[in-house]
Every structure is written in C-alpha cells, then in structure tokens.
Design a protein around this motif. Structure first.
Motif, mmCIF file in Angstrom:
data_model
loop_
_atom_site.group_PDB
_atom_site.id
_atom_site.type_symbol
_atom_site.label_atom_id
_atom_site.label_comp_id
_atom_site.label_asym_id
_atom_site.label_seq_id
_atom_site.Cartn_x
_atom_site.Cartn_y
_atom_site.Cartn_z
ATOM 1 N N HIS A 15 0.834 -1.200 0.000
ATOM 2 C CA HIS A 15 0.000 0.000 0.000
ATOM 3 C C HIS A 15 0.867 1.247 0.000
ATOM 4 C CE1 HIS A 15 -3.615 2.282 0.778
ATOM 5 N NE2 HIS A 15 -3.206 2.708 1.967
ATOM 6 N N PHE A 48 0.513 5.576 0.802
ATOM 7 C CA PHE A 48 -0.366 6.587 1.389
ATOM 8 C C PHE A 48 0.454 7.807 1.769
ATOM 9 C CE2 PHE A 48 1.132 3.969 4.836
ATOM 10 C CZ PHE A 48 1.286 4.811 5.930
ATOM 11 N N GLY A 67 -5.013 7.195 2.360
ATOM 12 C CA GLY A 67 -4.627 6.212 1.356
ATOM 13 C C GLY A 67 -5.869 5.707 0.640
ATOM 14 N N PHE A 68 -5.802 5.607 -0.652
ATOM 15 C CA PHE A 68 -6.928 5.146 -1.455
ATOM 16 C C PHE A 68 -6.909 3.628 -1.511
ATOM 17 C CE2 PHE A 68 -9.093 4.604 -5.648
ATOM 18 C CZ PHE A 68 -10.264 5.269 -5.338
ATOM 19 N N THR A 69 -8.077 3.021 -1.359
ATOM 20 C CA THR A 69 -8.144 1.565 -1.307
ATOM 21 C C THR A 69 -9.501 1.062 -1.778
ATOM 22 O OG1 THR A 69 -7.728 -0.341 0.131
ATOM 23 C CG2 THR A 69 -8.947 1.492 1.097
ATOM 24 N N HIS A 110 -14.741 1.967 -3.703
ATOM 25 C CA HIS A 110 -13.508 2.540 -3.177
ATOM 26 C C HIS A 110 -13.729 3.189 -1.822
ATOM 27 C CE1 HIS A 110 -15.746 5.663 -5.219
ATOM 28 N NE2 HIS A 110 -15.195 6.514 -4.355
ATOM 29 N N TYR A 161 -12.140 2.220 -7.568
ATOM 30 C CA TYR A 161 -10.857 1.585 -7.292
ATOM 31 C C TYR A 161 -10.609 0.555 -8.379
ATOM 32 C CZ TYR A 161 -6.995 -0.838 -5.158
ATOM 33 O OH TYR A 161 -5.754 -1.389 -4.933
ATOM 34 N N ASN A 188 -5.453 3.087 -8.346
ATOM 35 C CA ASN A 188 -5.228 2.449 -7.050
ATOM 36 C C ASN A 188 -4.502 3.420 -6.107
ATOM 37 O OD1 ASN A 188 -2.441 2.351 -7.641
ATOM 38 N ND2 ASN A 188 -2.521 0.247 -8.326
ATOM 39 N N CYS A 189 -3.951 2.903 -5.025
ATOM 40 C CA CYS A 189 -3.291 3.762 -4.039
ATOM 41 C C CYS A 189 -2.109 4.516 -4.644
ATOM 42 C CB CYS A 189 -2.854 2.949 -2.822
ATOM 43 S SG CYS A 189 -1.671 1.627 -3.175
#
Length: 179
Positions: free
Chosen positions: A45, A47, A66-68, A83, A127, A133-134
């Motif tokens: 990941h 972030f 953080g994008f997930t 997402h 997402y 993505n992240c």
C-alpha cells in the motif's frame, strides 16, 4: 530597573516576532509505503501523511490518507470496485516505509484535502487495481506539490518500488531509496 524593563520589552518583542513567523507554522507531507504481509493480512500500500501547523490559522494537522478498495475480494482482479479512503492508526504508520518528506504551503494542504475528498466521495466504483489504485492517488498528491510523477506498468502493484522510482525522478528531494 530600567535594564530590567528593557529586557522584558525585548522578550515581549521577540515573542511577538516569533509567534507571527511563518517559519514556525508549517505542514509537512510524507510519502509512505507498506510492504504487505500475509501474516498481517494486508496488501502492499502507498499513502500520505500530513503533519504540522497551518500558518493561516495555527490549526494543528495530523492526518493521513490512502486510497483503497472498500472490501478486498477477487473482484478486484476483474475491474473497478467500490472505493474508500483509509486513515491509518499511528501505530501502523510507524511500521511503514517513509520515503521522503517535504514542507508544503497552506494552499497546497487545502488542495490535497480537496483532492482526497473528490476521490473519497466520487460516486460508483472507482478503485481499479491497474488504473486507479493507491499509487495513482499518492501520485496525484505528489503532482499537486509539483513533483514529477509517472506510472510504469511494472510498478503499479508495487508501492515501495514505485515510490523509490518517484524519489529518483525528483533529485531535488535529496532523498534515499528505501531498501
């Protein structure tokens, strides 16, 4: 008595000067990666972490984003899924890789928060493991603060390798690669 008064006035003037100084109020933006672990049950990941004080208001900032995917399943492998923006606990952050940290302006801070909200609040399924993505999220934040960013296909699922790549693209950071 006169010298004591002068000393007191000097201290008051110094305090007034320092309390209004923009150098004391500063937000720092850090870029982090997590290697991932089957034992911990988390995937690799990327972030960001924002820490410091806003110059305009004195507001203390201690945030991370953080994008997930909203939930992890095999659906992630076949296209866009719901997402979320994840906020990490402090104890988790201390065990991640901090690649580099830069000071940012209040304006950049507000742009980052607005961008995070746009990603978080977008309707639908946004997402996508290979296209949003992240890494793409962190890359967008890096672009906001003027860093050079690109997305080599072979790094889209390897946050640490990708952030090391971004470090190399931006020698002005004077940052080291994370091993």
């Amino acid at each position: 008595m006169l010298s004591m008064r002068r000393a007191l006035l000097s201290l008051i003037a110094l305090f007034a000067l320092l309390s209004g100084s923009p150098a004391l109020a500063e937000v720092k933006l850090s870029f982090h990666s997590f290697n991932g672990s089957v034992i911990v049950g988390r995937y690799p990941h990327a972030f960001i972490v924002l820490e410091g004080t806003l110059d305009e208001s004195g507001k203390v900032v201690n945030e991370n984003y953080g994008f997930t995917a909203k939930s992890v399943s095999t659906k992630i492998l076949s296209g866009p899924v719901e997402h979320d923006v994840m906020i990490e606990e402090a104890k988790y952050i201390s065990g991640t890789n901090r690649h580099f940290t830069i000071p940012i302006s209040d304006k950049q801070y507000h742009r980052i928060v607005a961008e995070m909200r746009a990603w978080r609040d977008a309707p639908g399924k946004y997402y996508d493991l290979d296209n949003r993505n992240c890494i793409h999220f962190v890359g967008r934040m890096a672009e906001i603060v003027g860093l050079k960013v690109d997305y080599p296909q072979k790094m889209l699922r390897r946050p640490k390798k990708w952030l090391n790549h971004i470090t190399a693209l931006n020698p002005q950071l004077a940052a080291r690669q994370v091993k």
